[in-house]
Design an enzyme around this catalytic site. Structure first.
Site, PDB file in Angstrom:
ATOM      1  N   THR A 140      47.422  43.460  18.902  1.00 50.19           N
ATOM      2  CA  THR A 140      46.726  42.309  19.479  1.00 50.19           C
ATOM      3  C   THR A 140      47.295  41.000  18.960  1.00 50.19           C
ATOM      4  OG1 THR A 140      44.709  43.546  19.796  1.00 50.19           O
ATOM      5  CG2 THR A 140      44.449  41.189  19.590  1.00 50.19           C
TER       6      THR A 140
ATOM      7  N   THR B 119      45.507  46.572  15.033  1.00 49.52           N
ATOM      8  CA  THR B 119      44.489  46.889  14.015  1.00 49.52           C
ATOM      9  C   THR B 119      43.929  48.307  14.151  1.00 49.52           C
ATOM     10  OG1 THR B 119      42.681  46.001  15.354  1.00 49.52           O
ATOM     11  CG2 THR B 119      43.782  44.467  13.846  1.00 49.52           C
ATOM     12  N   ASP B 120      44.058  48.899  15.354  1.00 49.01           N
ATOM     13  CA  ASP B 120      43.363  50.179  15.575  1.00 49.01           C
ATOM     14  C   ASP B 120      43.853  51.293  14.660  1.00 49.01           C
ATOM     15  OD1 ASP B 120      41.724  49.030  17.406  1.00 49.01           O
ATOM     16  OD2 ASP B 120      42.643  49.942  19.172  1.00 49.01           O
TER      17      ASP B 120
END
Ligand code: SIN
Length: 315
Positions: A18, A98-99
């Site tokens: 992101t 970030t996942d």
């Protein structure tokens, strides 16, 4: 005017996420696409960063981190090792979605020597958001990687003005700038590097199965039939194996598949507590969460030798 102070050189490895995302025109403003902007554009959004450090950058991947694979971890590992071997580079910053940031961070924590700072960062808002958090996170990550205080802490991550140690970091919330948590502060981080001399061409397949009310044992057989060499069981409570799974797990062990008990709760799952692990030939995760226990098991299998003592090594 020159201050006469040499700036440390920090090398950036960009993998997408992101932090490099943009709004998806098809999504009514509610969706975005990760991994769109190149690293040069991300750097341009942080004016003055080169006063902190001499910067160089490489775009090694451009992924939404939900699509990151073990083969991608090996790509990131190779690029990080190459950069660490360069004596002009003082530290590395890895830009990542970030996942699965905690998975890549922990994989690198086990496979890098820990002699120079390696700091991962990402963002919860895409780069074209009016209040994007990526630029501040990138600045904080470069400052940390350039700081002597980051040495000897193992792999670290920075998000939302907070640093975290890779061993304890987890993404705890789907939304909000404060999405990450850690059971321990970054200052407790220690280098691990137990696989720093390992260079596998591929990693063995290890699957992750969750224990839940009525979980069908056929899932175990399906993983084995699919080629898994290890299974991490994210079980209820302190790693309680459903009775209905016992025959399938025995069949899996019969095929040489490593079985590792972990918990859906915060750990620990202790060896021979709540199950006869030695009799069944099962491994236990201690307080490693299932996704990180999976990484440790993949590396234990890639390395060969006795797995439980490898898994029990702690910082
Ligand atoms: C990703 O993990 O690549 C998308 C989500 C994010 O970075 O927050």
């Amino acid at each position: 005017m020159s201050t006469g102070m040499a700036r440390p050189r920090i090398h950036l490895l960009a993998t997408g996420g992101t932090i490099a995302g943009e709004a998806d025109p098809a999504g009514d403003g509610a969706r975005y696409r990760a991994g769109v902007r190149p690293v040069e554009q991300l750097l341009a959004a942080v004016p003055g960063l080169d006063a902190t450090a001499e910067l160089s950058a490489e775009q090694i991947l451009a992924l939404d981190s939900k699509d990151m694979t073990p083969a991608d971890w090996l790509t990131i590992l190779a690029a990080t090792r190459r950069a660490l071997a360069d004596t002009t580079i003082a530290g590395i910053v890895i830009l990542h979605g970030t996942d699965t940031l905690e998975e890549t961070a922990y994989f690198l924590h086990l496979t890098l020597p820990g002699d120079k700072p390696v700091v991962l960062t990402g963002a919860m808002r895409p780069a074209d958001h009016p209040e994007a958090d990526g630029p501040a996170n990138l600045r904080a990550a470069v400052c940390l990687a350039a700081s002597p205080s980051a040495q000897g802490k193992g792999v670290l991550a920075v998000m939302n003005r907070t640093a975290y140690p890779a061993r304890w970091l987890c993404k705890a919330r789907t939304h909000g700038l404060d999405a990450f948590e850690s059971a321990r502060p970054w200052t407790d981080g220690r280098p691990d590097g137990r696989c720093a001399d390992l260079s596998p061409a591929t990693l063995p397949r290890v699957d992750l199965l969750m224990g839940y009310a009525g979980a069908p044992p056929e899932l175990v057989d399906a993983c084995v039939a699919g080629g898994a060499r290890g299974l991490v069981l994210a079980l209820t409570g302190h790693g309680s194996v459903p009775a209905a799974w016992q025959p399938a797990l025995a069949r899996a062990r019969g095929h040489g598949v490593a079985i590792l008990r972990a918990s859906r709760c915060a750990g620990p799952v202790d060896h021979n507590a709540n199950a006869d692990d030695d009799r069944e030939g099962w491994l236990t995760a201690g307080d490693l969460p299932p996704a990180k226990a999976r990484i440790a098991l993949m590396l234990a299998l890639a390395r060969g030798g006795e797995a439980q003592s490898f898994l029990q090594l702690e910082e």
